[in-house]
Motif scaffolding. Structure first.
Motif, PDB file in Angstrom:
ATOM      1  N   ALA A  60       0.815  -1.213   0.000  1.00 51.39           N
ATOM      2  CA  ALA A  60       0.000   0.000   0.000  1.00 51.39           C
ATOM      3  C   ALA A  60       0.847   1.260   0.000  1.00 51.39           C
ATOM      4  CB  ALA A  60      -0.919  -0.005   1.218  1.00 51.39           C
ATOM      5  N   ARG A  61       2.144   1.117  -0.067  1.00 49.04           N
ATOM      6  CA  ARG A  61       3.004   2.296  -0.058  1.00 49.04           C
ATOM      7  C   ARG A  61       2.738   3.125  -1.301  1.00 49.04           C
ATOM      8  NH1 ARG A  61       9.445   2.003   1.323  1.00 49.04           N
ATOM      9  NH2 ARG A  61       9.909   4.228   1.193  1.00 49.04           N
ATOM     10  N   PRO A  62       2.613   4.449  -1.169  1.00 46.36           N
ATOM     11  CA  PRO A  62       2.348   5.281  -2.361  1.00 46.36           C
ATOM     12  C   PRO A  62       3.511   5.222  -3.331  1.00 46.36           C
ATOM     13  CG  PRO A  62       2.873   6.639  -0.445  1.00 46.36           C
ATOM     14  CD  PRO A  62       2.705   5.243   0.065  1.00 46.36           C
ATOM     15  N   ARG A  63       3.208   5.390  -4.603  1.00 45.68           N
ATOM     16  CA  ARG A  63       4.234   5.331  -5.647  1.00 45.68           C
ATOM     17  C   ARG A  63       4.096   6.542  -6.560  1.00 45.68           C
ATOM     18  NH1 ARG A  63       6.567   0.142  -6.698  1.00 45.68           N
ATOM     19  NH2 ARG A  63       5.867  -1.420  -5.209  1.00 45.68           N
ATOM     20  N   ASP A  64       5.208   6.879  -7.207  1.00 42.74           N
ATOM     21  CA  ASP A  64       5.169   7.972  -8.173  1.00 42.74           C
ATOM     22  C   ASP A  64       4.779   7.435  -9.544  1.00 42.74           C
ATOM     23  OD1 ASP A  64       7.429   6.752  -9.269  1.00 42.74           O
ATOM     24  OD2 ASP A  64       8.816   8.332  -8.658  1.00 42.74           O
ATOM     25  N   GLY A  65       4.841   8.294 -10.564  1.00 48.26           N
ATOM     26  CA  GLY A  65       4.402   7.900 -11.896  1.00 48.26           C
ATOM     27  C   GLY A  65       5.243   6.824 -12.545  1.00 48.26           C
ATOM     28  N   LEU A  66       6.439   6.572 -12.004  1.00 47.70           N
ATOM     29  CA  LEU A  66       7.292   5.496 -12.512  1.00 47.70           C
ATOM     30  C   LEU A  66       7.241   4.266 -11.618  1.00 47.70           C
ATOM     31  CD1 LEU A  66      10.443   7.506 -13.669  1.00 47.70           C
ATOM     32  CD2 LEU A  66       8.534   6.662 -15.067  1.00 47.70           C
ATOM     33  N   GLY A  67       6.282   4.238 -10.685  1.00 45.63           N
ATOM     34  CA  GLY A  67       6.124   3.084  -9.821  1.00 45.63           C
ATOM     35  C   GLY A  67       7.114   3.010  -8.686  1.00 45.63           C
ATOM     36  N   ARG A  68       7.901   4.075  -8.463  1.00 49.09           N
ATOM     37  CA  ARG A  68       8.882   4.065  -7.379  1.00 49.09           C
ATOM     38  C   ARG A  68       8.185   4.350  -6.050  1.00 49.09           C
ATOM     39  NH1 ARG A  68      12.897   7.999 -10.638  1.00 49.09           N
ATOM     40  NH2 ARG A  68      10.924   9.147 -10.627  1.00 49.09           N
ATOM     41  N   PRO A  69       8.548   3.612  -5.003  1.00 46.46           N
ATOM     42  CA  PRO A  69       7.878   3.806  -3.714  1.00 46.46           C
ATOM     43  C   PRO A  69       8.210   5.155  -3.100  1.00 46.46           C
ATOM     44  CG  PRO A  69       9.707   2.275  -3.488  1.00 46.46           C
ATOM     45  CD  PRO A  69       9.557   2.532  -4.953  1.00 46.46           C
ATOM     46  N   LEU A  70       7.206   5.768  -2.502  1.00 46.62           N
ATOM     47  CA  LEU A  70       7.345   7.018  -1.772  1.00 46.62           C
ATOM     48  C   LEU A  70       7.150   6.727  -0.287  1.00 46.62           C
ATOM     49  CD1 LEU A  70       5.107   9.244  -4.092  1.00 46.62           C
ATOM     50  CD2 LEU A  70       7.624   9.203  -4.035  1.00 46.62           C
ATOM     51  N   GLN A  96      -1.999   4.137 -23.953  1.00 40.76           N
ATOM     52  CA  GLN A  96      -1.457   5.300 -24.661  1.00 40.76           C
ATOM     53  C   GLN A  96      -1.582   6.558 -23.813  1.00 40.76           C
ATOM     54  OE1 GLN A  96      -0.164   5.202 -28.305  1.00 40.76           O
ATOM     55  NE2 GLN A  96       0.890   6.656 -26.977  1.00 40.76           N
ATOM     56  N   ARG A  97      -2.718   6.717 -23.138  1.00 39.44           N
ATOM     57  CA  ARG A  97      -2.912   7.873 -22.263  1.00 39.44           C
ATOM     58  C   ARG A  97      -1.860   7.894 -21.151  1.00 39.44           C
ATOM     59  NH1 ARG A  97      -4.927   9.085 -17.389  1.00 39.44           N
ATOM     60  NH2 ARG A  97      -5.545   6.938 -16.929  1.00 39.44           N
ATOM     61  N   LEU A  98      -1.619   6.750 -20.548  1.00 36.86           N
ATOM     62  CA  LEU A  98      -0.671   6.677 -19.452  1.00 36.86           C
ATOM     63  C   LEU A  98       0.758   6.935 -19.928  1.00 36.86           C
ATOM     64  CD1 LEU A  98      -2.294   3.618 -17.673  1.00 36.86           C
ATOM     65  CD2 LEU A  98      -2.166   5.944 -16.751  1.00 36.86           C
ATOM     66  N   PHE A  99       1.117   6.401 -21.089  1.00 36.62           N
ATOM     67  CA  PHE A  99       2.432   6.714 -21.662  1.00 36.62           C
ATOM     68  C   PHE A  99       2.574   8.223 -21.855  1.00 36.62           C
ATOM     69  CE2 PHE A  99       2.860   2.265 -23.462  1.00 36.62           C
ATOM     70  CZ  PHE A  99       4.077   1.984 -22.866  1.00 36.62           C
ATOM     71  N   ALA A 100       1.558   8.846 -22.444  1.00 36.86           N
ATOM     72  CA  ALA A 100       1.622  10.269 -22.748  1.00 36.86           C
ATOM     73  C   ALA A 100       1.718  11.123 -21.490  1.00 36.86           C
ATOM     74  CB  ALA A 100       0.395  10.676 -23.566  1.00 36.86           C
ATOM     75  N   GLU A 101       1.171  10.628 -20.385  1.00 39.39           N
ATOM     76  CA  GLU A 101       1.196  11.365 -19.122  1.00 39.39           C
ATOM     77  C   GLU A 101       2.410  11.027 -18.266  1.00 39.39           C
ATOM     78  OE1 GLU A 101      -2.556  10.892 -17.162  1.00 39.39           O
ATOM     79  OE2 GLU A 101      -3.682  11.810 -18.813  1.00 39.39           O
ATOM     80  N   GLY A 102       3.368  10.293 -18.861  1.00 35.65           N
ATOM     81  CA  GLY A 102       4.602   9.987 -18.142  1.00 35.65           C
ATOM     82  C   GLY A 102       4.468   8.905 -17.106  1.00 35.65           C
ATOM     83  N   MET A 103       3.547   7.970 -17.314  1.00 39.16           N
ATOM     84  CA  MET A 103       3.322   6.895 -16.349  1.00 39.16           C
ATOM     85  C   MET A 103       3.438   5.531 -17.029  1.00 39.16           C
ATOM     86  SD  MET A 103       0.360   8.420 -13.831  1.00 39.16           S
ATOM     87  CE  MET A 103      -0.847   8.777 -15.115  1.00 39.16           C
ATOM     88  N   PRO A 104       4.619   5.184 -17.556  1.00 33.43           N
ATOM     89  CA  PRO A 104       4.768   3.895 -18.224  1.00 33.43           C
ATOM     90  C   PRO A 104       4.594   2.708 -17.297  1.00 33.43           C
ATOM     91  CG  PRO A 104       6.908   4.913 -17.912  1.00 33.43           C
ATOM     92  CD  PRO A 104       5.882   5.946 -17.555  1.00 33.43           C
ATOM     93  N   PHE A 105       4.918   2.878 -16.002  1.00 35.86           N
ATOM     94  CA  PHE A 105       4.697   1.785 -15.049  1.00 35.86           C
ATOM     95  C   PHE A 105       3.224   1.406 -15.008  1.00 35.86           C
ATOM     96  CE2 PHE A 105       3.487   0.427 -10.748  1.00 35.86           C
ATOM     97  CZ  PHE A 105       4.338  -0.644 -10.543  1.00 35.86           C
ATOM     98  N   HIS A 106       2.354   2.401 -15.007  1.00 33.23           N
ATOM     99  CA  HIS A 106       0.918   2.158 -14.965  1.00 33.23           C
ATOM    100  C   HIS A 106       0.421   1.609 -16.305  1.00 33.23           C
ATOM    101  CE1 HIS A 106       1.860   4.909 -11.718  1.00 33.23           C
ATOM    102  NE2 HIS A 106       0.762   4.516 -11.116  1.00 33.23           N
ATOM    103  N   ALA A 107       1.033   2.064 -17.402  1.00 35.64           N
ATOM    104  CA  ALA A 107       0.707   1.489 -18.710  1.00 35.64           C
ATOM    105  C   ALA A 107       1.062   0.003 -18.728  1.00 35.64           C
ATOM    106  CB  ALA A 107       1.454   2.232 -19.816  1.00 35.64           C
TER     107      ALA A 107
END
Length: 212
Positions: A60-70, A96-107
């Motif tokens: 449940a640890r929060p992550r950034d747009g690249l999936g790195r733990p915060l 495609q939306r997630l890639f464009a928004e800088g979130m490839p981990f989520h893509a």
């Protein structure tokens, strides 16, 4: 949209299962208990595992747009729901939306759901697309060697589908893009403004026959 068991469809498509969810560093032996980088001190107690509403282990640890733990308590980027069944068109639009928004981990998470629920003859295709997304993720995290390897692995996986390019995918261009970016990140790293947003579908192309 429906849900399927997360484990359906095989093992991980990527190397992200080797990333410690607590410290974000690579574990060389991911099957070993604990993480050698953030193990508790001698005599200290390990933190109990986070679990989702169904009781499954899910950090449940929060992550950034690249999936790195915060750090716990910081606001992160919401994770994608696991096991969601989408149509190919929905999957590609969301990825495609997630890639464009800088979130490839989520893509990658969206594409991995497609891989796990796809017909058997298309699973290597979706797995390869997920691997490309992980390659971009690793490259942007600074792991250019791993990023290049996953970009090439993804390109190799989707190349057999180039001749029929289902679901409007622009696979010939995508394979060339992935291999070119692999060379770029190996030689130069990830320059500011570097092209790490793949174009998944042909503009105005046929969506292809829905398979879900």
């Amino acid at each position: 949209m429906n849900l399927v068991p997360h484990e359906e469809g095989g093992g991980p498509a990527c190397l992200l299962h080797q990333v410690c969810p607590e410290c974000g560093r690579i574990r060389e032996r991911p099957t070993d208990p604990g993480c050698p980088h953030c193990a508790p001190p001698p005599g200290g107690a390990a933190r109990s595992r986070d679990r989702d509403a169904e009781g499954r282990a899910r950090n449940a640890r929060p992550r950034d747009g690249l999936g790195r733990p915060l750090p716990y308590g910081q606001e992160g980027v919401p994770r994608q729901s696991e096991g969601v069944i989408r149509t190919p068109a929905q999957t590609l639009a969301e990825a495609q939306r997630l890639f464009a928004e800088g979130m490839p981990f989520h893509a990658h998470e969206v594409l991995e759901d497609a891989w796990k629920s796809a017909p058997a003859d298309e699973r290597p295709l979706w797995k390869g697309l997920a691997q490309m997304a992980v390659g971009v993720t690793h490259a942007l995290r600074g792991n250019t060697t791993g990023g290049a390897r996953l970009l090439r692995r993804g390109a190799d996986a989707v190349e057999p589908y180039v001749s029929r390019a289902p679901h409007g995918l622009d696979l010939a261009a995508l394979v060339a893009w992935a291999r070119d970016r692999a060379v770029d990140v190996e030689r130069h790293g990830v320059p500011e403004g570097g092209d790490l947003v793949p174009r998944l579908r042909r503009e105005g192309g046929e969506e292809g026959r829905e398979r879900h």
